[in-house]
Design a protein around this motif. Structure first.
Motif, mmCIF file in Angstrom:
data_model
loop_
_atom_site.group_PDB
_atom_site.id
_atom_site.type_symbol
_atom_site.label_atom_id
_atom_site.label_comp_id
_atom_site.label_asym_id
_atom_site.label_seq_id
_atom_site.Cartn_x
_atom_site.Cartn_y
_atom_site.Cartn_z
ATOM 1 N N SER A 167 0.835 -1.213 0.000
ATOM 2 C CA SER A 167 0.000 0.000 0.000
ATOM 3 C C SER A 167 0.868 1.261 0.000
ATOM 4 O O SER A 167 0.512 2.254 -0.633
ATOM 5 N N VAL A 168 2.002 1.223 0.687
ATOM 6 C CA VAL A 168 2.850 2.418 0.724
ATOM 7 C C VAL A 168 3.463 2.679 -0.647
ATOM 8 O O VAL A 168 3.512 3.816 -1.122
ATOM 9 N N ILE A 169 3.886 1.610 -1.313
ATOM 10 C CA ILE A 169 4.569 1.814 -2.592
ATOM 11 C C ILE A 169 3.588 2.074 -3.736
ATOM 12 O O ILE A 169 3.796 2.964 -4.550
ATOM 13 N N PHE A 170 2.493 1.304 -3.749
ATOM 14 C CA PHE A 170 1.636 1.371 -4.935
ATOM 15 C C PHE A 170 0.392 2.239 -4.801
ATOM 16 O O PHE A 170 -0.176 2.641 -5.793
ATOM 17 N N PHE A 171 -0.067 2.511 -3.592
ATOM 18 C CA PHE A 171 -1.296 3.307 -3.476
ATOM 19 C C PHE A 171 -0.982 4.683 -2.920
ATOM 20 O O PHE A 171 -1.262 4.991 -1.761
ATOM 21 N N ASN A 172 -0.354 5.494 -3.786
ATOM 22 C CA ASN A 172 0.006 6.846 -3.374
ATOM 23 C C ASN A 172 -1.202 7.653 -2.927
ATOM 24 O O ASN A 172 -1.114 8.527 -2.089
ATOM 25 N N ARG A 173 -2.339 7.347 -3.518
ATOM 26 C CA ARG A 173 -3.526 8.174 -3.274
ATOM 27 C C ARG A 173 -4.223 7.811 -1.972
ATOM 28 O O ARG A 173 -5.086 8.522 -1.522
ATOM 29 N N GLY A 174 -3.876 6.683 -1.430
ATOM 30 C CA GLY A 174 -4.617 6.267 -0.229
ATOM 31 C C GLY A 174 -3.756 6.071 1.003
ATOM 32 O O GLY A 174 -3.657 4.961 1.531
#
Lengths: 388, 327
Positions: free
Chosen positions: B208-215
């Motif tokens: 989530s930290v690397i791939f979901f910048n928006r969340g």
């Protein structure tokens, strides 16, 4: 990064340019740090010494009290204690104090026919146990009476009769803290000098199989014999710990007052900027230094001064405590007696102690100079350059 | 106990921190009331100058509090056990009275609050128009409350330590599990589901930290879950492999030199990871007002969150696997 280094460089150059003004500050700061660092080093070393000394003690010892005072304990108690589960051995002990009027010193007399555990003789005339007219002694007696091995030692018993003993062994100075004032006699001679009746002892040392059970065994003994007091070595250890920390702490409180007065000096020095300093700040800001750059420069100046003084103070304290044996603190921290044990403190240098000293020295100084530094940093360049 | 050198130093430091923060809050009140970015008045100039003082003091107090936390850990873990009967490490020392553990928590929370303020301050300082002023100064109030609470709790805790009361250290707290609910849980929760959850939350956190910048909300929630599980498992599972003792569940002995001070590394990694995920969340909310590029900052925070949690997981797993493959 480069910018910071340049600012640091400028700060050091500017400090060196005004070094005369800084020297007094650094000297006083160093002395204040050296004082409380000495206390911290000294109590740390004493604490370690106490741990080392107490490590050879039996876990428990039992004393008989009557009316709150120590009285001799009967031999019959030994058998009753020895049968308690968990007890390894009960060692009866004979000891007492002896006031020697010619030297004014108080010696400790112990009755034993062999050498106590952990003590080493420097030189001995005999190989085995003590006869009733022979003694082992620490370095205290020979020094105060100008005698030595093979010569006579006179002691007066509780009835006033003089008894003469031959010194057959002397303890090495490494164990001075323990043996400086010690005189070891044979049990029968010790009874005579101390006035302890046959079948009575001063107290009992109890060894237990499992040191973790010492507390429980102690409670059992306490419950079985209402007139005795049981002391555990753990209690003694925490008492020493508390004593050294407490005495050290009181000294630190004293040192805090000097720290505060020093801080007022530092604050005053930092806020009263001279004409040149104000001009310098004005020019720096005029040529484009930001407020934050000037603040950094001031911070670096403070950091250089406080780190220099802290390091000098640490070195001074180290020399004072471990090289000179803390001549300024010893009389106050270890007690008073005619016979001082002459011993060297083992350098005990813990990283945590250094951290403690740095926190105590650097934090208040930086805190005291933040606001004056900011006042200097927000100087209006135009105003300074116009008015000078 | 207030005459102990270590305690005097900390009390002195705390007093300084309280005084400095009181000054800061007092000085920030006019900024909160009169700040007007568009104005070119003398008052505005004065307030702008004042922001430098405030940020310098907060930075100083922040670094002091980090060092103070270290000093506190050394005090309760290495220094005081010698003076308190029955205490072998911080578990015994902190539980000698009711103020011990709350004090430790307050100190940890304070570090997070300072980190939040310093981050806002840093982001604000990069902008010519100070878009986050004066709102960032509202963070000073929780910081002041925490530092005062810290000061009062320290005084209460240290002054109420009575060396002659026997402390119940690990030997007792772990053998009688029924006294405390957390040990009760520990004895009953099967470790395998917890371990699965731990590794799963770690993987989710990294993804989530690397791939979901928006969340970043999602990453922060996962990070909270990861941190809680990590501390729980460290205490009830991993420490046994660090000590090589199946019965020893002490969380504080890992800070000792005997175990290579591994506790400092583990907890620093965990706290850095948690703070970075919190700051990622903060960044999302302030991003709109900022004109300078935030991408490099976000990258650093992402690296911090990922590397911190990875270091923790890796170290714990190495200890564990080492014992599995050793036998």
């Amino acid at each position: 990064m480069n910018r910071w280094l340049n600012i640091l460089d400028y700060a050091i150059i500017s400090l060196l340019r005004r070094r005369r003004k800084q020297i007094a500050l650094v000297v006083i700061y160093t002395l204040v740090v050296a004082f409380f660092a000495s206390v911290i080093f000294f109590t740390g070393a004493l604490r370690q010494e106490a741990v080392y000394v107490l490590s050879d003690l039996p876990e428990l010892w039992v004393q008989r009290l009557a009316g709150g005072r120590l009285v001799p304990i009967a031999q019959s108690k030994i058998d009753s204690i020895a049968v308690i589960r968990g007890v390894k051995r009960v060692l009866p002990r004979l000891w007492g104090y002896y006031y020697d009027s010619p030297s004014g010193a108080v010696f400790t007399i112990t009755g034993s026919d062999s050498l106590p555990k952990g003590l080493k003789l420097l030189d001995a005339a005999i190989g085995g146990g003590l006869d009733s007219n022979q003694v082992f002694c620490g370095s205290g007696f020979p020094e105060t009476h100008f005698t030595g091995l093979g010569q006579q030692l006179g002691l007066i018993d509780y009835k006033g009769c003089l008894h003469s003993f031959e010194i057959v062994g002397r303890f090495s100075s490494q164990s001075d803290l323990l043996t400086r004032d010690l005189i070891i006699l044979s049990p029968s001679a010790a009874r005579k000098i101390l006035g302890i009746a046959k079948n009575n002892y001063t107290d009992l040392a109890v060894e237990v199989w499992n040191p973790d059970e010492a507390e429980t065994v102690g409670r059992k003994i306490d419950r079985l014999f209402p007139s005795v007091r049981v002391v555990t070595s753990a209690q003694l250890r925490s008492t020493y710990e508390a004593l050294f920390s407490h005495r050290g702490g009181i000294f630190i409180y004293g040192a805090l007052i000097s720290l505060f007065s020093f801080l007022i000096l530092a604050w005053d020095r930092a806020s009263g900027l001279s004409r040149e300093e104000r001009q310098e700040l004005g020019i720096l800001k005029g040529i484009g230094w930001q407020i934050s750059d000037v603040l950094w420069m001031k911070f670096w100046e403070g950091a250089v001064i406080s780190l220099t003084s802290t390091i000098c103070g640490l070195v001074l304290a180290y020399l004072h405590v471990f090289y000179l044996n803390a001549p300024l603190l010893r009389p106050f921290l270890i007690g008073w007696s005619v016979l001082y044990p002459e011993y060297r403190l083992q350098p005990a240098f813990a990283f945590s102690e250094v951290l403690l000293i740095v926190m105590l020295a650097v934090v208040p100084f930086i805190a005291a100079t933040i606001i004056p530094a900011w006042r200097g940093a927000v100087t209006d360049p135009a105003e300074v350059m116009q008015n000078g | 106990m207030l005459t102990h050198t270590w305690i005097i130093t900390q009390t002195l430091g705390q007093t300084i921190a309280v005084i400095l923060l009181l000054i800061v809050v007092f000085k920030s009140l006019p900024i909160l009331m009169h700040w007007n970015r568009e104005s070119a008045s003398f008052l505005q100039l004065k307030l702008e100058r004042r922001t430098y003082l405030i940020s310098t003091i907060i930075q100083f107090v922040f670094w002091y509090q980090i060092a103070g936390l270290l000093l506190f850990l050394i005090t309760v873990n290495n220094i005081l056990p010698g003076s308190i009967k029955g205490a072998m490490c911080a578990t015994g020392v902190l539980s000698v009275n009711i103020f011990g553990y709350p004090l430790l928590w307050i100190k940890l929370i304070a570090v997070i609050v300072y980190a939040q303020f310093l981050f806002l301050n840093r982001m604000d300082g990069r902008e010519p128009l100070y878009p986050l002023t004066p709102n960032k100064y509202y963070w000073l109030f929780p910081a002041l409350l925490l530092v005062i609470a810290d000061f009062i709790l320290s005084l209460l805790y240290f002054s109420k330590i009575e060396p002659d009361i026997i402390a119940t250290c690990c030997s007792i707290s772990f053998s009688t599990a029924k006294d405390s609910s957390i040990f009760f849980i520990a004895a009953n929760v099967r470790m395998v589901p917890m371990l699965i959850f731990f590794y799963l939350s770690f993987a989710l956190l990294v993804i989530s930290v690397i791939f979901f910048n928006r969340g970043p909300e999602l990453s922060f929630v996962i990070s909270l879950g990861f941190t809680t599980t990590a501390v729980f498992l460290l205490k009830n599972h991993f420490v046994k492999y660090i000590y090589g003792l199946p019965s020893h569940n002490c969380l504080f002995d890992i800070f000792w030199g005997r175990y290579y001070y591994i506790g400092y590394i583990l907890f620093s990694a965990l706290i850095i990871s948690l703070i970075c995920s919190l700051l990622l969340l903060t960044l999302k909310y302030i991003e709109k007002g900022l004109s300078a590029p935030v991408k490099p900052i976000r990258k650093i925070l992402q690296w911090g969150a990922v590397l911190g949690s990875t270091l923790f997981t890796l170290l714990c797993s190495i200890y564990w696997l080492n014992w599995i493959f050793l036998d």
